[in-house]
Design a protein around this motif. Structure first.
Motif, PDB file in Angstrom:
ATOM      1  N   ALA A 138       0.837  -1.208   0.000  1.00 54.03           N
ATOM      2  CA  ALA A 138       0.000   0.000   0.000  1.00 54.03           C
ATOM      3  C   ALA A 138       0.867   1.250   0.000  1.00 54.03           C
ATOM      4  O   ALA A 138       0.893   2.025   0.970  1.00 54.03           O
ATOM      5  CB  ALA A 138      -0.943  -0.018   1.199  1.00 54.03           C
ATOM      6  N   VAL A 139       1.588   1.435  -1.103  1.00 54.25           N
ATOM      7  CA  VAL A 139       2.509   2.564  -1.223  1.00 54.25           C
ATOM      8  C   VAL A 139       2.129   3.403  -2.446  1.00 54.25           C
ATOM      9  O   VAL A 139       1.522   2.924  -3.399  1.00 54.25           O
ATOM     10  CB  VAL A 139       3.970   2.084  -1.337  1.00 54.25           C
ATOM     11  CG1 VAL A 139       4.382   1.332  -0.082  1.00 54.25           C
ATOM     12  CG2 VAL A 139       4.171   1.213  -2.561  1.00 54.25           C
ATOM     13  N   VAL A 140       2.488   4.671  -2.380  1.00 51.60           N
ATOM     14  CA  VAL A 140       2.210   5.593  -3.474  1.00 51.60           C
ATOM     15  C   VAL A 140       2.761   5.028  -4.782  1.00 51.60           C
ATOM     16  O   VAL A 140       3.916   4.612  -4.866  1.00 51.60           O
ATOM     17  CB  VAL A 140       2.829   6.971  -3.176  1.00 51.60           C
ATOM     18  CG1 VAL A 140       2.689   7.890  -4.388  1.00 51.60           C
ATOM     19  CG2 VAL A 140       2.174   7.609  -1.955  1.00 51.60           C
ATOM     20  N   LEU A 193      -2.518   4.033  -6.253  1.00 51.28           N
ATOM     21  CA  LEU A 193      -2.591   4.601  -4.912  1.00 51.28           C
ATOM     22  C   LEU A 193      -1.873   5.947  -4.879  1.00 51.28           C
ATOM     23  O   LEU A 193      -0.763   6.080  -5.407  1.00 51.28           O
ATOM     24  CB  LEU A 193      -1.953   3.649  -3.906  1.00 51.28           C
ATOM     25  CG  LEU A 193      -2.587   2.260  -3.813  1.00 51.28           C
ATOM     26  CD1 LEU A 193      -1.743   1.347  -2.929  1.00 51.28           C
ATOM     27  CD2 LEU A 193      -4.006   2.350  -3.285  1.00 51.28           C
ATOM     28  N   GLU A 195      -1.066   9.648  -2.402  1.00 49.62           N
ATOM     29  CA  GLU A 195      -0.966  10.167  -1.041  1.00 49.62           C
ATOM     30  C   GLU A 195      -2.308  10.750  -0.596  1.00 49.62           C
ATOM     31  O   GLU A 195      -2.966  11.473  -1.346  1.00 49.62           O
ATOM     32  CB  GLU A 195       0.118  11.243  -0.976  1.00 49.62           C
ATOM     33  CG  GLU A 195       0.358  11.774   0.422  1.00 49.62           C
ATOM     34  CD  GLU A 195       1.438  12.838   0.475  1.00 49.62           C
ATOM     35  OE1 GLU A 195       1.731  13.319   1.586  1.00 49.62           O
ATOM     36  OE2 GLU A 195       1.992  13.187  -0.591  1.00 49.62           O
ATOM     37  N   ILE A 239      -2.338   6.006   3.059  1.00 50.52           N
ATOM     38  CA  ILE A 239      -1.272   6.020   2.055  1.00 50.52           C
ATOM     39  C   ILE A 239      -0.522   7.341   2.201  1.00 50.52           C
ATOM     40  O   ILE A 239      -1.087   8.414   1.982  1.00 50.52           O
ATOM     41  CB  ILE A 239      -1.842   5.891   0.630  1.00 50.52           C
ATOM     42  CG1 ILE A 239      -2.847   4.737   0.529  1.00 50.52           C
ATOM     43  CG2 ILE A 239      -0.709   5.727  -0.378  1.00 50.52           C
ATOM     44  CD1 ILE A 239      -2.317   3.387   0.914  1.00 50.52           C
ATOM     45  N   PRO A 244       3.040   3.065   3.953  1.00 49.98           N
ATOM     46  CA  PRO A 244       1.750   2.787   4.574  1.00 49.98           C
ATOM     47  C   PRO A 244       1.765   3.072   6.072  1.00 49.98           C
ATOM     48  O   PRO A 244       2.715   2.702   6.771  1.00 49.98           O
ATOM     49  CB  PRO A 244       1.517   1.299   4.293  1.00 49.98           C
ATOM     50  CG  PRO A 244       2.872   0.737   4.010  1.00 49.98           C
ATOM     51  CD  PRO A 244       3.680   1.849   3.432  1.00 49.98           C
TER      52      PRO A 244
END
Length: 249
Positions: A138-140, A193, A195, A239, A244
């Motif tokens: 779950a990262v940018v 995903l 920010e 995020i 995460p």
């Protein structure tokens, strides 16, 4: 409907709700034992939240009558708390959504009652492992499918079923926001995903390999089609550019 992005300040408000929720789960863990009823846990949660200036968001949501969802053994989601005592070897999932000053946090957690069979122990271990593997994705810049892919890979490795109709979701001031976050998928597919997104990641695995489920006549509770046990582990995750951020631990 557009994605609702949260500022750092707003994520902080959700983190406050998440801390209350996490502390409540820690107290529930101490309660779990043969002879305890899901209704007793439900009553405890309602009182605990009130004492901490919060409330259970799901109580009254679309007519749901309880502060918690309590799902035992082959009931995998949205179970009604009842007065049937928990027994040695059961698994029970307690799912709670906390409202603190209008901001929400959501976490469901499965608990073993007494000593579990080895297959159930493995199911619990792998489902929790899948949750944290999903969170790592779950990262940018990653896609929703990257989360689902690693969760699905974990389930297949253990030969467990995935309850695919039930998915994670965006959350903030509303309980269910965009995007949906399935526990299956392909790498690189789906929404990217960015920010400020806040989502729930909530794999539900079953001992049976299909993960097929049936909706009960009460309109809420969901059971495995093959009668095998299911478990769920869920966190609310923000995020951020640093990675995460789990809001419910």
């Amino acid at each position: 409907m557009e994605i609702s992005l949260k500022s750092r300040e707003e994520i902080g408000y959700m983190r406050e709700a998440g801390r209350i929720l996490s502390a409540c789960h820690q107290e529930i863990a101490k309660m779990i034992a043969p002879g305890v009823t899901p209704l007793a846990i439900d009553a405890f949660v309602e009182e605990y939240l009130a004492n901490h200036g919060a409330s259970p968001e799901q109580k009254g949501y679309r007519g749901f009558p309880f502060a918690t969802c309590a799902s035992v053994n082959d009931t995998v989601c949205h179970g009604f708390p009842n007065d049937v005592p928990l027994s040695e070897g059961d698994v029970v999932t307690i799912d709670i959504v906390v409202n603190k000053d209008g901001w929400l946090a959501d976490s469901g957690w499965s608990y073993g009652v007494g000593v579990l069979s080895k297959p159930l122990q493995k199911l619990m271990l792998r489902t929790e492992e899948a949750l944290y593997a999903g969170i790592e994705q779950a990262v940018v810049g990653n896609a929703i499918g990257d989360i689902g892919h690693i969760i699905e890979k974990t389930a297949k490795r253990g030969r467990f079923g995935i309850v695919k109709p039930l998915v994670g979701h965006g959350i903030g001031r509303a309980l269910h926001e965009l995007p949906d976050v399935p526990s299956h998928g392909k790498r690189g597919e789906g929404m990217r995903l960015i920010e400020g997104m806040v989502i729930t990641i909530e794999p539900i695995f079953t001992l049976g390999s299909t993960g097929a489920v049936l909706w009960n006549d009460d309109g809420w509770s969901i059971q495995t089609a093959d009668g095998t046990c299911g478990v769920q582990f869920e966190h609310t995750v923000a995020i951020t550019k640093e990675g995460p951020l789990i809001l419910t631990n």
